[in-house]
Design an enzyme around this catalytic site. Structure first.
Site, short mmCIF file in Angstrom:
data_model
loop_
_atom_site.label_atom_id
_atom_site.label_comp_id
_atom_site.label_asym_id
_atom_site.label_seq_id
_atom_site.Cartn_x
_atom_site.Cartn_y
_atom_site.Cartn_z
N GLY A 34 0.85 -1.06 -0.03
CA GLY A 34 0.05 0.06 0.06
C GLY A 34 0.63 1.16 0.04
O GLY A 34 0.56 2.26 -0.53
N THR A 35 2.06 1.27 0.79
CA THR A 35 2.72 2.67 0.79
C THR A 35 3.38 2.88 -0.37
O THR A 35 3.37 3.70 -0.92
CB THR A 35 3.89 2.11 1.86
N ASN B 184 -8.67 3.84 8.16
CA ASN B 184 -8.11 2.68 8.86
C ASN B 184 -8.26 2.74 10.56
O ASN B 184 -8.52 1.77 11.12
CB ASN B 184 -6.58 2.47 8.81
N GLN C 279 -8.16 -0.28 2.88
CA GLN C 279 -9.17 -0.79 3.99
C GLN C 279 -10.71 -1.06 3.52
O GLN C 279 -11.22 -1.90 4.20
CB GLN C 279 -9.24 0.21 4.99
N SER D 188 -3.79 -3.33 -1.08
CA SER D 188 -2.50 -4.08 -0.08
C SER D 188 -3.02 -5.31 0.28
O SER D 188 -4.09 -5.62 0.30
CB SER D 188 -2.15 -3.20 0.92
N HIS E 152 -1.59 -7.45 2.75
CA HIS E 152 -1.68 -7.95 4.14
C HIS E 152 -3.17 -7.55 4.81
O HIS E 152 -3.31 -8.01 6.06
CB HIS E 152 -0.46 -7.73 4.93
N THR F 43 12.43 -7.39 -10.41
CA THR F 43 11.82 -8.81 -10.70
C THR F 43 10.78 -8.95 -9.74
O THR F 43 10.75 -8.70 -8.66
CB THR F 43 12.83 -9.86 -10.08
N CYS G 36 1.03 2.18 13.06
CA CYS G 36 2.29 2.97 12.74
C CYS G 36 2.52 4.07 13.75
O CYS G 36 3.49 4.49 13.96
CB CYS G 36 2.01 3.74 11.38
C1 LIG Z 1 -2.15 -0.64 5.90
C2 LIG Z 1 -2.41 0.73 5.15
C3 LIG Z 1 -1.38 1.23 4.12
C4 LIG Z 1 -0.20 0.82 3.89
O1 LIG Z 1 -0.11 -0.56 3.38
P1 LIG Z 1 1.12 -1.36 3.34
O2 LIG Z 1 1.02 -2.44 2.57
O3 LIG Z 1 1.26 -1.89 4.86
O4 LIG Z 1 2.18 -0.51 3.03
C5 LIG Z 1 -2.09 2.33 3.45
N1 LIG Z 1 -3.14 2.90 3.56
C6 LIG Z 1 -4.14 2.43 4.27
C7 LIG Z 1 -5.34 3.19 4.56
C8 LIG Z 1 -3.74 1.38 5.33
O5 LIG Z 1 -4.56 0.92 6.26
#
Ligand SMILES: *Cc1c(COP(=O)(O)O)cnc(C)c1O
Length: 386
Positions: A72-73, A151, A179, A199, A201, A238, A326
């Site tokens: 996500g980042t 989030n 989210q 994202s 996870h 890759t 975070c």
């Molecule tokens: C967790 C989160 C991210 C970051 O995603 P990662 O895969 O952990 O880098 C970005 N935006 C929101 C709203 C999130 O909850």
């Protein structure tokens, strides 16, 4: 000890079917590099293509519009920097005060480089106002970036309305849907977005994998990584094959089961919220009462430190959060709660419970039972409580 995981907005366990699929791409013959022409390479290529199709299908996109990233980042940064460094007709960017730091800090970094940035306020529920977006737009605005669902407080933003504004003015619109995907419908045409972040996870996929949707024709250029020609020149390096395969499977599973699972989660969530209000005084729900994620309950307990509540819960095997993973561990209260107008000392009493696929009614009962003595004890200790 009984363990209850109530922190699904921070991360989720990998679904066993996702892990199974990934395992095949860590072992067997599936270790090729998709850029290779031989058998091994082509097995990997095929897996990447299939996964891309699954992600595209889940959000109403075409496969060519999906780029895999490290999460996500990266997707947020890639979206924002990629637009800012491409569109030269203006230098104004609009975002909100409650964005994830991946968006907020990417926009602030551009502010330092000379971009004109507007960080919109939110109301008491953490909601961005469409009116405020409209008023903030100038003829120099090139990008609006607003998250789909928050989030920390679970509030769902008026993305459709903001998308209409953006399209009418010819402004590129990015939405962080990390989210929301798999929890509420996410369709790139219905939402009217040019760019959308996903994202792995947060949806029972692995960590370190994500995707960025880039609508065909969007003025956007890859600006972060210089390297090979992978992902149609959009993301060098890759490919993370096990991650990509896992993300595809995770997206497929969560969107397939969404409506049925939501019914269950909403019932659990509402039982938990009701239970908290029945048992405790001086508690407030944070975030919107109805426009909120089905798995999300977040509270402010007056006269209590959220961190003390978390530690006490953890000793009973319950994993919650004060807000965002975070910022946990820092003494600063959450930027989201502060933006909602909650005073510093009260913002410290936040507790976020985010439910997931393995949680049961018994988990909620256990939580409520355990919370009673914790709240009593912590309040008795608090110098702020009468
Ligand atoms: C967790 C989160 C991210 C970051 O995603 P990662 O895969 O952990 O880098 C970005 N935006 C929101 C709203 C999130 O909850």
């Amino acid at each position: 000890m009984r363990r209850v995981y109530f922190d699904h907005s921070a991360t989720t366990p990998v679904h066993p079917l996702v892990a199974e699929e990934m395992y095949r791409f860590l072992t067997d013959e599936n270790y090729g590099n998709p850029s290779s022409v031989h058998y091994f390479g082509q097995l990997a290529r095929k897996a990447v293509d299939e996964s891309r199709e699954k992600v595209a299908q889940a959000i109403g996109a075409t496969p060519a519009e999906i780029t895999f990233t490290s999460g996500g980042t990266e997707s947020d940064n890639m979206a924002i920097h990629g637009v800012a460094n491409t569109i030269k007709q203006g230098n104004h960017i609009i975002t909100s005060a409650v964005e994830h730091h991946a968006v907020l800090n990417a926009v602030k970094a551009l502010g330092k480089q000379g971009f004109d940035i507007t960080i919109l306020p939110v109301d008491q529920y953490g909601m961005v106002s469409v009116d405020d977006v409209e008023k903030a737009i100038t003829d120099k605005t090139i990008l609006i970036s607003i998250m789909h669902a928050n989030n920390e407080v679970g509030t769902i933003m008026p993305i459709v309305e903001i998308g209409k504004l953006a399209w009418d003015r010819g402004i590129t619109f990015h939405v962080d849907a990390v989210q929301s995907i798999g929890k509420i419908p996410v369709n790139v045409d219905e939402l009217g977005v040019h760019l959308l972040t996903v994202s792995g996870h947060k949806i029972y996929g692995p960590k370190g994998i994500g995707a960025l949707y880039i609508r065909k024709g969007t003025r956007w250029k890859q600006t972060l990584l210089h390297g090979g020609a992978q992902e149609r020149l959009r993301r060098a390096g890759t490919e993370n094959i096990p991650g990509i395969v896992g993300l595809g499977k995770a997206v497929e599973l969560i969107t397939e089961n969404m409506s049925k699972e939501n019914e269950r989660l909403i019932a659990l969530r509402d039982k938990l919220i009701k239970g908290v209000f029945n048992r405790f005084d001086h508690v407030k729900l944070t975030g919107h009462p109805t426009m909120r994620l089905p798995n999300h309950a977040s509270f402010l307990f007056e006269y209590i430190e959220g961190e003390s509540m978390l530690l006490s819960l953890d000793m009973k095997g319950i994993a919650g959060s004060t807000g965002s993973a975070c910022t946990s561990g820092s003494l600063e209260p959450s930027h989201v709660l502060l933006a909602m107008g909650i005073p510093h000392e009260i913002a410290h009493g936040s507790l976020r419970i985010t439910l997931g696929k393995d949680n049961t009614e018994e988990d909620v009962d256990y939580f409520l039972e355990v919370m009673e003595p914790i709240v009593d004890r912590l309040r008795a200790m608090s110098p702020l409580s009468e």
